[in-house]
Design a protein around this motif. Structure first.
Motif, PDB file in Angstrom:
ATOM      1  N   SER A   1       0.682  -1.306  -0.020  1.00  0.00           N
ATOM      2  CA  SER A   1      -0.022   0.098  -0.145  1.00  0.00           C
ATOM      3  C   SER A   1       0.747   1.350  -0.149  1.00  0.00           C
ATOM      4  O   SER A   1       0.450   2.173  -0.526  1.00  0.00           O
ATOM      5  CB  SER A   1      -0.831   0.056   1.079  1.00  0.00           C
TER       6      SER A   1
ATOM      7  N   VAL B   1      -4.541   3.061   7.703  1.00  0.00           N
ATOM      8  CA  VAL B   1      -5.485   3.560   6.504  1.00  0.00           C
ATOM      9  C   VAL B   1      -6.140   5.026   7.061  1.00  0.00           C
ATOM     10  O   VAL B   1      -6.296   5.701   6.100  1.00  0.00           O
ATOM     11  CB  VAL B   1      -6.545   2.564   6.463  1.00  0.00           C
TER      12      VAL B   1
ATOM     13  N   HIS C   1      -3.283   7.379   5.828  1.00  0.00           N
ATOM     14  CA  HIS C   1      -2.324   6.756   4.993  1.00  0.00           C
ATOM     15  C   HIS C   1      -1.367   7.932   4.014  1.00  0.00           C
ATOM     16  O   HIS C   1      -2.364   8.924   3.456  1.00  0.00           O
ATOM     17  CB  HIS C   1      -2.983   5.842   3.954  1.00  0.00           C
TER      18      HIS C   1
ATOM     19  N   PHE D   1      -4.760   4.589  -0.773  1.00  0.00           N
ATOM     20  CA  PHE D   1      -5.383   4.035   0.270  1.00  0.00           C
ATOM     21  C   PHE D   1      -5.647   4.672   1.651  1.00  0.00           C
ATOM     22  O   PHE D   1      -5.994   4.224   2.797  1.00  0.00           O
ATOM     23  CB  PHE D   1      -4.260   2.903   0.830  1.00  0.00           C
ATOM     24  N   ASN D   2      -5.898   5.941   1.488  1.00  0.00           N
ATOM     25  CA  ASN D   2      -6.266   6.966   2.361  1.00  0.00           C
ATOM     26  C   ASN D   2      -7.728   6.762   2.446  1.00  0.00           C
ATOM     27  O   ASN D   2      -8.481   6.530   1.672  1.00  0.00           O
ATOM     28  CB  ASN D   2      -5.897   8.362   1.872  1.00  0.00           C
ATOM     29  N   TRP D   3      -7.996   6.909   4.086  1.00  0.00           N
ATOM     30  CA  TRP D   3      -9.402   6.627   4.241  1.00  0.00           C
ATOM     31  C   TRP D   3     -10.423   7.791   3.578  1.00  0.00           C
ATOM     32  O   TRP D   3     -11.394   7.276   3.153  1.00  0.00           O
ATOM     33  CB  TRP D   3      -9.432   6.600   6.028  1.00  0.00           C
TER      34      TRP D   3
END
Length: 401
Positions: A78, A221, A224, A229-231
């Motif tokens: 990721s 997450v 991130h 892959f950032n929330w």
């Protein structure tokens, strides 16, 4: 038989651990081996990495102890994943046609509405040095680091290098010049499957691993540094999918790949918001200033926040794999009694969208019907006996199944 299964899983666990750990040095070797195979046209770009991640994902599902061992591989993938802007435009995450009368904001207004894209200069980096987060299509050039650039000594990107793919596809081009070669590279270099597998592995390590493993994945997450892959980016993408897929039908391979990415996103959100994480930390919520304040479920508890989002995607998305993933995600949310009743009513109202095509084995192999029944039973069991459980009518659902 149980002892035999355990021994087989343990053997595979040890073999994969010896082959892939420590993650940094060994994963670079995997990518070099894949690049050589791509040059000789033995495999397609990212094929070896996808197969390895699929193997780890299946192992972690049947042997949860492996989640702790291979968690670092999921996090490493990721961190180093890269998707080209051409592939982002093919997936159409940020440019899907909208229903009549709806217009998504442009990049500038979208940035102003998203707190995770604030305090950034024109280069995409702020004072803290984090990447700029915008829509999928508009932000891809910020994260696009060519393998031949100065960054090649500081980071190892996942995905086949464009130079490698271009060299392998050049003999196939009879004419067309540089433009044709670039178009062929854009089509051949498809990182969406790799993206989907990384999302799936993160979801599995969070859902099947220990509480410590799930907490570490959740914390990663939430903040991130890689946009994909950032929330906030994942939730924003799912929200765009729920609003933009009205009257849109995907019938090509690119649409299938995009559907697999959405499936991975749904499973990751479900794993992070599952009830088991409530033991260690509060679940994430949609902020009122995140650009989703127009939706009716902003500001409520986490499970009540995301259940209408999954129902809306379930009702509008044409892919039956995405519909099944949304039903599975709903079954794993920790809903209150009132939220369970509301979700059950919304599920019954969405049944007409599930009827068409259920008999087509090319589109649906029975997974959708299985997930529908499992989700309905989970919602019914959430309602206590004395608070209206028997008022929930399963007849329409069981008839469809």
């Amino acid at each position: 038989r149980m002892c035999t299964n355990y021994l087989v899983c343990q053997c595979i666990h040890e073999i994969m651990a010896r082959a892939l750990l420590p993650v940094g040095r060994r994963w670079i070797a995997v990518r070099k081996l894949e690049a050589q195979a791509v040059n000789y046209r033995l495999v397609t770009p990212d094929a070896l990495q996808v197969v390895v991640l699929q193997t780890l994902n299946r192992l972690c599902r049947v042997h949860p102890v492996a989640c702790e061992t291979f968690r670092d591989i999921a996090l490493h993938c990721s961190d180093t994943f890269h998707m080209s802007p051409s592939q982002a435009s093919l997936l159409n995450f940020g440019s899907v046609p909208l229903p009549p009368g709806q217009v998504l904001p442009d990049a500038v207004s979208a940035d102003s509405r998203r707190p995770w894209a604030a305090s950034l200069d024109a280069t995409g980096f702020g004072s803290s040095g984090h990447h700029r987060f915008t829509s999928l299509a508009s932000a891809a050039p910020v994260l696009s680091a060519s393998p031949n650039s100065a960054n090649r000594n500081t980071a190892v990107w996942l995905g086949a290098p464009q130079s490698t793919v271009g060299s392998s596809s050049a003999p196939l081009l009879a004419s067309g010049g540089h433009g044709a070669a670039e178009a062929s590279t854009m089509v051949r270099h498809d990182s969406s499957l790799l993206y989907a597998e990384v999302l799936e592995l993160l979801a599995t390590t969070s859902a099947r691993g220990s509480l410590n493993c799930a907490r570490l994945v959740c914390q990663k997450v939430m903040s991130h540094s890689n946009q994909w892959f950032n929330w906030g980016f994942i939730i924003d993408t799912l929200s765009q999918q729920s609003r933009a897929f009205h009257h849109v039908q995907l019938a090509n391979s690119t649409g299938d790949h995009a559907a697999r990415v959405i499936v991975g996103m749904c499973r990751l959100v479900s794993a992070i918001c599952s009830a088991r994480l409530l033991v260690t930390q509060e679940p994430p919520q949609l902020a009122a200033a995140s650009g989703l304040q127009t939706l009716p479920y902003a500001g409520s508890a986490a499970a009540e926040t995301f259940s209408p989002l999954f129902v809306e995607i379930l009702s509008t998305h044409p892919s039956y794999n995405v519909k099944a993933a949304c039903l599975s995600a709903l079954a794993h949310l920790d809903l209150t009694t009132a939220a369970a009743k509301f979700t059950f009513a919304s599920l019954v109202a969405a049944l007409p969208t599930l009827v068409a095509g259920l008999g087509d084995l090319h589109k649906c192999d029975g997974t959708l019907a299985t997930e529908l029944l499992a989700c309905a039973l989970r919602l019914v069991q959430t309602v206590p006996l004395g608070r209206g459980r028997y008022s929930l009518d399963l007849q329409s659902l069981t008839h469809l199944v």
